[in-house]
Design a protein around this motif. Structure first.
Motif, PDB file in Angstrom:
ATOM      1  N   ILE A   6       0.866  -1.190   0.000  1.00  6.42           N
ATOM      2  CA  ILE A   6       0.000   0.000   0.000  1.00  6.42           C
ATOM      3  C   ILE A   6       0.892   1.226   0.000  1.00  6.42           C
ATOM      4  CG2 ILE A   6      -1.832   1.228   1.211  1.00  6.42           C
ATOM      5  CD1 ILE A   6      -2.473  -1.487   2.580  1.00  6.42           C
ATOM      6  N   GLY A   7       0.824   2.004  -1.082  1.00  4.23           N
ATOM      7  CA  GLY A   7       1.611   3.232  -1.177  1.00  4.23           C
ATOM      8  C   GLY A   7       2.781   3.069  -2.120  1.00  4.23           C
ATOM      9  N   GLY A   9       5.154   5.435  -2.484  1.00  3.17           N
ATOM     10  CA  GLY A   9       6.210   6.375  -2.097  1.00  3.17           C
ATOM     11  C   GLY A   9       7.526   5.607  -2.062  1.00  3.17           C
ATOM     12  N   ALA A  11       9.196   4.144   0.422  1.00  6.23           N
ATOM     13  CA  ALA A  11       9.202   2.878   1.185  1.00  6.23           C
ATOM     14  C   ALA A  11       8.502   1.780   0.384  1.00  6.23           C
ATOM     15  CB  ALA A  11       8.528   3.078   2.541  1.00  6.23           C
ATOM     16  N   GLN A  32      -2.983   5.678  -3.686  1.00  8.30           N
ATOM     17  CA  GLN A  32      -4.217   6.477  -3.706  1.00  8.30           C
ATOM     18  C   GLN A  32      -4.144   7.674  -4.657  1.00  8.30           C
ATOM     19  OE1 GLN A  32      -4.911   7.730   0.342  1.00  8.30           O
ATOM     20  NE2 GLN A  32      -3.320   9.282   0.292  1.00  8.30           N
ATOM     21  N   SER A  33      -2.932   8.205  -4.872  1.00 14.40           N
ATOM     22  CA  SER A  33      -2.866   9.360  -5.775  1.00 14.40           C
ATOM     23  C   SER A  33      -2.667   8.864  -7.216  1.00 14.40           C
ATOM     24  CB  SER A  33      -1.748  10.312  -5.343  1.00 14.40           C
ATOM     25  OG  SER A  33      -0.513   9.751  -5.663  1.00 14.40           O
ATOM     26  N   GLY A  38       5.138   9.747  -3.617  1.00 14.70           N
ATOM     27  CA  GLY A  38       4.758  10.234  -2.284  1.00 14.70           C
ATOM     28  C   GLY A  38       5.459  11.554  -2.000  1.00 14.70           C
ATOM     29  N   ILE A  57      17.704  15.950  -0.423  1.00 24.55           N
ATOM     30  CA  ILE A  57      19.036  15.397  -0.711  1.00 24.55           C
ATOM     31  C   ILE A  57      19.127  13.933  -0.286  1.00 24.55           C
ATOM     32  CG2 ILE A  57      20.547  17.422  -0.695  1.00 24.55           C
ATOM     33  CD1 ILE A  57      20.873  16.889   2.349  1.00 24.55           C
ATOM     34  N   VAL A 214      -6.449   4.341  -6.062  1.00 26.25           N
ATOM     35  CA  VAL A 214      -7.181   3.404  -5.201  1.00 26.25           C
ATOM     36  C   VAL A 214      -6.728   3.637  -3.765  1.00 26.25           C
ATOM     37  CG1 VAL A 214      -7.669   0.973  -4.702  1.00 26.25           C
ATOM     38  CG2 VAL A 214      -7.220   1.694  -7.060  1.00 26.25           C
ATOM     39  N   SER A 215      -7.698   3.865  -2.882  1.00 28.16           N
ATOM     40  CA  SER A 215      -7.350   4.171  -1.496  1.00 28.16           C
ATOM     41  C   SER A 215      -7.743   3.018  -0.582  1.00 28.16           C
ATOM     42  CB  SER A 215      -8.074   5.457  -1.090  1.00 28.16           C
ATOM     43  OG  SER A 215      -7.820   5.707   0.260  1.00 28.16           O
ATOM     44  N   MET A 328       3.957  15.571   8.281  1.00 19.50           N
ATOM     45  CA  MET A 328       5.389  15.488   7.975  1.00 19.50           C
ATOM     46  C   MET A 328       6.204  14.923   9.128  1.00 19.50           C
ATOM     47  SD  MET A 328       6.241  18.834   5.814  1.00 19.50           S
ATOM     48  CE  MET A 328       5.968  18.863   4.060  1.00 19.50           C
ATOM     49  N   GLY A 355       7.696   2.352   6.556  1.00 15.12           N
ATOM     50  CA  GLY A 355       7.778   3.727   6.062  1.00 15.12           C
ATOM     51  C   GLY A 355       7.430   4.741   7.138  1.00 15.12           C
ATOM     52  N   ARG A 356       7.423   5.996   6.750  1.00 13.77           N
ATOM     53  CA  ARG A 356       7.254   7.074   7.738  1.00 13.77           C
ATOM     54  C   ARG A 356       5.846   7.107   8.312  1.00 13.77           C
ATOM     55  NH1 ARG A 356       5.439  12.057   6.380  1.00 13.77           N
ATOM     56  NH2 ARG A 356       4.076  11.897   4.605  1.00 13.77           N
TER      57      ARG A 356
HETATM   58  C1  LIG Z   1       9.540  17.529   5.048  1.00 12.07           C
HETATM   59  C2  LIG Z   1      10.409  16.344   4.787  1.00 12.07           C
HETATM   60  C3  LIG Z   1      11.700  16.514   4.317  1.00 12.07           C
HETATM   61  C4  LIG Z   1      12.509  15.415   4.077  1.00 12.07           C
HETATM   62  N1  LIG Z   1      13.784  15.593   3.612  1.00 12.07           N
HETATM   63  C5  LIG Z   1      14.558  14.525   3.367  1.00 12.07           C
HETATM   64  C6  LIG Z   1      15.868  14.672   2.820  1.00 12.07           C
HETATM   65  O1  LIG Z   1      16.314  15.777   2.507  1.00 12.07           O
HETATM   66  N2  LIG Z   1      16.609  13.556   2.642  1.00 12.07           N
HETATM   67  C7  LIG Z   1      16.132  12.301   2.952  1.00 12.07           C
HETATM   68  O2  LIG Z   1      16.854  11.311   2.789  1.00 12.07           O
HETATM   69  N3  LIG Z   1      14.894  12.145   3.405  1.00 12.07           N
HETATM   70  C8  LIG Z   1      14.102  13.209   3.623  1.00 12.07           C
HETATM   71  N4  LIG Z   1      12.826  13.029   4.082  1.00 12.07           N
HETATM   72  C9  LIG Z   1      12.323  11.678   4.318  1.00 12.07           C
HETATM   73  C10 LIG Z   1      11.758  11.008   3.054  1.00 12.07           C
HETATM   74  O3  LIG Z   1      10.703  11.788   2.561  1.00 12.07           O
HETATM   75  C11 LIG Z   1      11.236   9.660   3.414  1.00 12.07           C
HETATM   76  O4  LIG Z   1      12.302   8.831   3.772  1.00 12.07           O
HETATM   77  C12 LIG Z   1      10.509   8.937   2.309  1.00 12.07           C
HETATM   78  O5  LIG Z   1      10.065   9.757   1.272  1.00 12.07           O
HETATM   79  C13 LIG Z   1       9.335   8.274   2.969  1.00 12.07           C
HETATM   80  O6  LIG Z   1       8.675   7.469   2.053  1.00 12.07           O
HETATM   81  P1  LIG Z   1       7.367   6.708   2.481  1.00 12.07           P
HETATM   82  O7  LIG Z   1       7.047   5.826   1.344  1.00 12.07           O
HETATM   83  O8  LIG Z   1       7.544   6.105   3.822  1.00 12.07           O
HETATM   84  O9  LIG Z   1       6.245   7.836   2.682  1.00 12.07           O
HETATM   85  P2  LIG Z   1       5.479   8.730   1.611  1.00 12.07           P
HETATM   86  O10 LIG Z   1       6.447   9.355   0.681  1.00 12.07           O
HETATM   87  O11 LIG Z   1       4.582   9.620   2.370  1.00 12.07           O
HETATM   88  O12 LIG Z   1       4.611   7.686   0.775  1.00 12.07           O
HETATM   89  C14 LIG Z   1       3.432   7.097   1.238  1.00 12.07           C
HETATM   90  C15 LIG Z   1       2.563   6.781   0.027  1.00 12.07           C
HETATM   91  O13 LIG Z   1       1.418   6.060   0.452  1.00 12.07           O
HETATM   92  C16 LIG Z   1       0.266   6.583  -0.186  1.00 12.07           C
HETATM   93  N5  LIG Z   1      -0.886   6.299   0.688  1.00 12.07           N
HETATM   94  C17 LIG Z   1      -1.124   6.807   1.930  1.00 12.07           C
HETATM   95  N6  LIG Z   1      -2.288   6.331   2.411  1.00 12.07           N
HETATM   96  C18 LIG Z   1      -2.794   5.495   1.475  1.00 12.07           C
HETATM   97  C19 LIG Z   1      -3.969   4.701   1.404  1.00 12.07           C
HETATM   98  N7  LIG Z   1      -4.869   4.654   2.413  1.00 12.07           N
HETATM   99  N8  LIG Z   1      -4.191   3.964   0.274  1.00 12.07           N
HETATM  100  C20 LIG Z   1      -3.300   3.982  -0.758  1.00 12.07           C
HETATM  101  N9  LIG Z   1      -2.154   4.715  -0.730  1.00 12.07           N
HETATM  102  C21 LIG Z   1      -1.902   5.465   0.365  1.00 12.07           C
HETATM  103  C22 LIG Z   1       0.557   8.073  -0.313  1.00 12.07           C
HETATM  104  O14 LIG Z   1      -0.245   8.672  -1.319  1.00 12.07           O
HETATM  105  C23 LIG Z   1       2.039   8.056  -0.655  1.00 12.07           C
HETATM  106  O15 LIG Z   1       2.276   7.980  -2.031  1.00 12.07           O
HETATM  107  C24 LIG Z   1      12.012  14.126   4.329  1.00 12.07           C
HETATM  108  C25 LIG Z   1      10.698  13.947   4.793  1.00 12.07           C
HETATM  109  C26 LIG Z   1       9.898  15.039   5.022  1.00 12.07           C
HETATM  110  C27 LIG Z   1       8.495  14.814   5.529  1.00 12.07           C
END
Ligand SMILES: Cc1cc2nc3c(=O)[nH]c(=O)nc-3n(C[C@H](O)[C@H](O)[C@H](O)COP(=O)(O)OP(=O)(O)OC[C@H]3O[C@@H](n4cnc5c(N)ncnc54)[C@H](O)[C@@H]3O)c2cc1C
Length: 403
Positions: A6-7, A9, A11, A32-33, A38, A57, A214-215, A328, A355-356
């Motif tokens: 799911i997602g 992004g 991760a 979902q988008s 992400g 970065i 799809v969410s 965030m 993931g985050r």
């Molecule tokens: C402000 C900020 C600055 C950052 N700067 C840095 C940096 O400079 N260097 C670095 O290494 N890291 C940085 N990071 C960290 C980096 O963004 C994360 O490590 C990484 O992007 C996290 O990915 P993720 O997939 O966990 O989360 P996300 O990128 O949030 O992805 C989650 C995905 O899941 C989808 N989703 C959520 N809910 C649902 C649902 N119910 N159904 C379907 N899909 C869903 C979302 O649409 C999204 O696409 C930063 C983070 C933030 C918040």
């Protein structure tokens, strides 16, 4: 093994790639988008100038160096000097952050700061709360200029209401003696040529199916084994579900919503470094403005990150204004509530939050990569475990503050 992610992004995309590579899994990704990436997406202004919304970065902040060769399979990483600065009052010049002694002593309040340091010499830190901790390590003037207004502006908390441990964990008391401006980011930093978006095409290539728009609504145990996922379109089943969606929402907000801090952005097109320079001449990539006179808490000059130190072409200056509706930064005071959610997740065998958002943790790309690798390494232990064992695996995958 049927795996639903799911997602899409970082991760989710990295997990899709690694589950295919390491386990030959049959991977479906639901997002979902309308696009992948992400938080880690490179946008463009109406003039076609690239910028990032959050991440900016690639670096090894907390993870292991292993992530760099892994990234290099997909991206052309270009080294960049990344210095952060702070302007402690609107009328003061920008200085490096974490602050260094020589720069501080040149400020109008430099003599006062020096007198306070002298008076603190040899005295132990007072750990009643973050205010006493900072005042007893860096002095009251620097505490009130650099930390008190910023915490109120961004975290909505007074220093008195934050435990000293928070400051110790993040080593807020650091002041460099000799102008080591690259603290705390002594690791090298990189920006990928062409931005971050191509990374997602390459990672997600390994998925058998990719569904956008799809969410996911909720997740439950399938009677007889496996995991059931209800989306806004249909109901799906898989052996394993890796969820990068918010853990509280996927578990029906049963313990209430987890709190997040974040910001909205304003952008401006510029064509040369705008945020000031460190004493060695390197321009600041971003600048903190802790004082209450402005709502802006940080400004990023993407020109320095995208093009290097002495660029002179159109680029983006991005201002961050606190806005808690944007997810965030997770907050320390939700720790106990998060633990309840994680324990609940471990009850559904085959449901793996990552993931985050899934792990309610501030993770950079290197630490997200580490999380995905730990999950792969621990998968057979997870499969053989009861609730407590699965919870231990999830905690290990989440990692501590240092990773
Ligand atoms: C402000 C900020 C600055 C950052 N700067 C840095 C940096 O400079 N260097 C670095 O290494 N890291 C940085 N990071 C960290 C980096 O963004 C994360 O490590 C990484 O992007 C996290 O990915 P993720 O997939 O966990 O989360 P996300 O990128 O949030 O992805 C989650 C995905 O899941 C989808 N989703 C959520 N809910 C649902 C649902 N119910 N159904 C379907 N899909 C869903 C979302 O649409 C999204 O696409 C930063 C983070 C933030 C918040």
């Amino acid at each position: 093994m049927r795996v639903l992610i799911i997602g899409a992004g970082f991760a989710g995309a990295a997990a899709a790639y690694e589950f295919k590579r390491r386990f030959s899994a049959d991977v479906t990704v639901i997002e979902q988008s309308r696009h992948a990436g992400g938080m880690l997406r490179t946008f463009q202004t109406k003039e076609g100038i690239p910028y990032e919304y959050g991440p900016r970065i690639v670096s090894v902040f907390r993870g292991s160096q292993d992530c760099l060769p892994w990234f290099r399979q997909f991206l052309d990483l270009q080294p960049r000097d990344v210095y952060q600065g702070t302007c402690l009052r609107p009328e003061y010049p920008a200085v490096p952050f974490p602050v260094d002694k020589p720069s501080l002593l040149k400020l109008p309040c430099g003599d006062q700061i020096a007198r306070e340091w002298e008076a603190l010499k040899g005295k132990p830190a007072v750990e009643t709360n973050l205010k006493t901790y900072l005042e007893s390590t860096i002095g009251p003037t620097l505490t009130s200029l650099a930390f008190a207004p910023f915490n109120l502006k961004f975290w909505g908390r007074r220093l008195e209401d934050i435990p000293a441990d928070w400051g110790k964990l993040r080593r807020l008391e650091r002041i460099s003696d000799k102008g080591d401006y690259r603290l705390p980011s002594v690791a090298p930093h990189y920006y990928p040529k062409g931005g971050f978006n191509p990374l997602f095409d390459k990672l997600l290539n390994s998925a058998s199916e990719l569904r956008y728009g799809v969410s996911v609504q909720d997740i439950s145990q399938t009677p007889g084994g496996g995991v059931t996922v209800r989306t806004d379109r249909d109901t799906l089943h898989a052996d394993l579900v890796l969820s990068t969606a918010p853990i509280d929402k996927t578990l029906g907000l049963r313990f209430g919503e987890l709190e997040w801090k974040g910001y909205r952005t304003e952008i401006e097109v510029i064509d040369k470094p705008k945020l000031g320079h460190a004493p060695d001449g390197v321009p600041f990539s971003w600048l903190y403005t802790p004082y209450a006179d402005t709502q802006v808490c940080r400004t990023t000059d993407f020109g320095v990150i995208h093009h290097g130190n002495s660029y002179n072409q159109p680029s983006v200056l991005l201002k961050e204004l606190p806005d808690d509706s944007v997810k965030m930064y997770p907050v320390w005071w939700e720790g106990e509530k998060f633990d309840r959610y994680l324990s609940e997740a471990a009850k559904i065998k085959g449901f793996l939050p990552i993931g985050r958002l899934g792990m309610y943790k501030y993770v950079t790309m290197d630490s997200t990569y580490g999380m995905v690798q730990r999950l792969c390494d621990d998968l057979s232990r997870y499969a053989e475990s009861d609730h407590k064992g699965r919870l231990d695996v999830l905690k290990h995958v989440r990692g501590d503050w240092a990773n």
